[in-house]
Design a protein around this motif. Structure first.
Motif, PDB file in Angstrom:
ATOM      1  N   ASP A   1       0.827  -1.204   0.000  1.00 58.28           N
ATOM      2  CA  ASP A   1       0.000   0.000   0.000  1.00 58.28           C
ATOM      3  C   ASP A   1       0.868   1.264   0.000  1.00 58.28           C
ATOM      4  O   ASP A   1       0.588   2.219  -0.730  1.00 58.28           O
ATOM      5  CB  ASP A   1      -0.909  -0.015   1.234  1.00 58.28           C
ATOM      6  CG  ASP A   1      -1.910   1.123   1.223  1.00 58.28           C
ATOM      7  OD1 ASP A   1      -2.750   1.173   0.311  1.00 58.28           O
ATOM      8  OD2 ASP A   1      -1.843   1.978   2.126  1.00 58.28           O
TER       9      ASP A   1
ATOM     10  N   PHE B   1       2.380   1.761  -3.450  1.00 59.86           N
ATOM     11  CA  PHE B   1       1.376   2.283  -4.381  1.00 59.86           C
ATOM     12  C   PHE B   1       1.166   3.777  -4.163  1.00 59.86           C
ATOM     13  O   PHE B   1       1.006   4.531  -5.128  1.00 59.86           O
ATOM     14  CB  PHE B   1       0.048   1.530  -4.216  1.00 59.86           C
ATOM     15  CG  PHE B   1      -0.168   0.452  -5.238  1.00 59.86           C
ATOM     16  CD1 PHE B   1      -0.776   0.733  -6.458  1.00 59.86           C
ATOM     17  CD2 PHE B   1       0.234  -0.839  -5.002  1.00 59.86           C
ATOM     18  CE1 PHE B   1      -0.974  -0.243  -7.403  1.00 59.86           C
ATOM     19  CE2 PHE B   1       0.033  -1.842  -5.938  1.00 59.86           C
ATOM     20  CZ  PHE B   1      -0.565  -1.545  -7.152  1.00 59.86           C
TER      21      PHE B   1
ATOM     22  N   LYS C   1      -5.082  -0.071  -7.632  1.00 53.77           N
ATOM     23  CA  LYS C   1      -4.570  -0.237  -6.270  1.00 53.77           C
ATOM     24  C   LYS C   1      -5.523  -1.061  -5.408  1.00 53.77           C
ATOM     25  O   LYS C   1      -5.086  -1.938  -4.660  1.00 53.77           O
ATOM     26  CB  LYS C   1      -4.362   1.145  -5.626  1.00 53.77           C
ATOM     27  CG  LYS C   1      -3.887   1.081  -4.175  1.00 53.77           C
ATOM     28  CD  LYS C   1      -3.777   2.477  -3.580  1.00 53.77           C
ATOM     29  CE  LYS C   1      -3.460   2.391  -2.097  1.00 53.77           C
ATOM     30  NZ  LYS C   1      -3.366   3.727  -1.468  1.00 53.77           N
TER      31      LYS C   1
END
Length: 311
Positions: free
Chosen positions: A97, A100, A306
């Motif tokens: 995460d 991203f 994502k």
């Protein structure tokens, strides 16, 4: 699957099947090639069989891990094993995460630069290349009219003109390099999604179990599932890349369509200049809003990617 190598055979199937051959069958090299293919087939089947057994053992071991047990030591070990998996999963997802977010910030900056350049250059480029190029107005009048009737694009045997593509160029130029890094498959870097996807795993490399252990089989099963999931994610990444890049031109085309329809209806004396005026004024009035929407559309699709990959 293990790598393999084979010799190169100069085979002659015609000579092999002749009733009264001049060349003997072994000399055609067909029998040698047949042997190689048979051995290759056996090797592939062994690999497939081993994968099937490993996956089956993993599933059975996973089921077994949830069965009640009176062995307190085993119960404790199961709990620790599952806790480790949960912890590793959360850490791996958090790391993905964060990566991203970093990639998105870089992309956002490139898109912002693209918006600025597009606003500054779009009308000038459009006029020079499409709306009012330096050529015979009488011949170009029909081309411009056909372009408007076809939502901004014109194509003939000798010529292709696309106003949407012309307007999209500054934006594309600003993200091309970043796109090639973000979606690189062969030359992966810290900015590459594939690089971080390859690193993702909930199995700790430094924690191993005996080959006969239930936990060893579960680890192998998880690794197999991770490999399958990563392959699926890689395909999704490529598809989303295409969608993001195509959305630049698609968004511009959508915003410009009412203008094209209006210009295509113009007829009579002075229609060529009227079409040029409609196109010019529309680009001037829409450019800031249009290119901001392009940026938002690309980022929206990236955020969708994502959610598919990192959540």
């Amino acid at each position: 699957m293990e790598r393999f190598s084979i010799d190169v055979f100069t085979v002659s199937s015609k000579a092999f099947f002749e009733q009264n051959p001049v060349v003997q069958k072994p000399d055609t090299e067909i029998p040698k090639l047949q042997d190689v293919l048979k051995n290759l087939n056996k090797s592939i089947n062994r690999e497939l069989g081993r994968d099937y057994v490993n996956e089956a053992m993993g599933v059975l071991s996973l089921i077994q891990s949830f069965l009640p047990s009176t062995d307190e030591a085993l119960v404790q070990k199961k709990a620790e094993f599952l806790d480790d998996l949960k912890k590793n999963l959360n850490e791996a997802l958090n790391e993905l995460d964060c990566q991203f977010d970093s990639i998105q910030n870089n992309l956002d900056q490139c898109l912002s630069n693209g918006v600025l350049e597009s606003v500054q250059q779009s009308l000038e480029n459009a006029r020079a290349e499409v709306i009012a190029p330096e050529e015979d107005n009488r011949g170009y009048h029909k081309i411009l009219q056909a372009l408007c009737k076809n939502n901004g694009s014109y194509k003939s045997k000798n010529r292709q003109i696309d106003l949407n593509n012309c307007l999209a160029r500054p934006m594309k130029n600003n993200i091309n390099e970043e796109f090639s890094i973000i979606f690189s498959v062969n030359e992966k870097t810290e900015k590459s999604i594939q690089e971080h996807l390859d690193k993702f795993s909930i199995i700790q490399r430094n924690k191993t179990y005996a080959r006969s252990s239930m936990f060893h089989h579960i680890q192998n099963f998880i690794k197999t599932q991770e490999t399958k999931l990563k392959a699926s994610c890689s395909r999704e990444i490529l598809e989303k890349k295409k969608e993001m890049y195509a959305s630049i031109e698609t968004t511009i085309k959508t915003k410009m369509t009412p203008c094209y329809e209006k210009a295509a209806k113009v007829k009579g004396t002075g229609s060529f200049m009227k079409m040029q005026k409609i196109l010019t004024e529309t680009i001037e009035s829409l450019k800031e809003e249009m290119f901001s929407e392009v940026k938002e559309e690309v980022l929206k699709k990236f955020k969708t990617l994502k959610t598919v990959i990192a959540i």
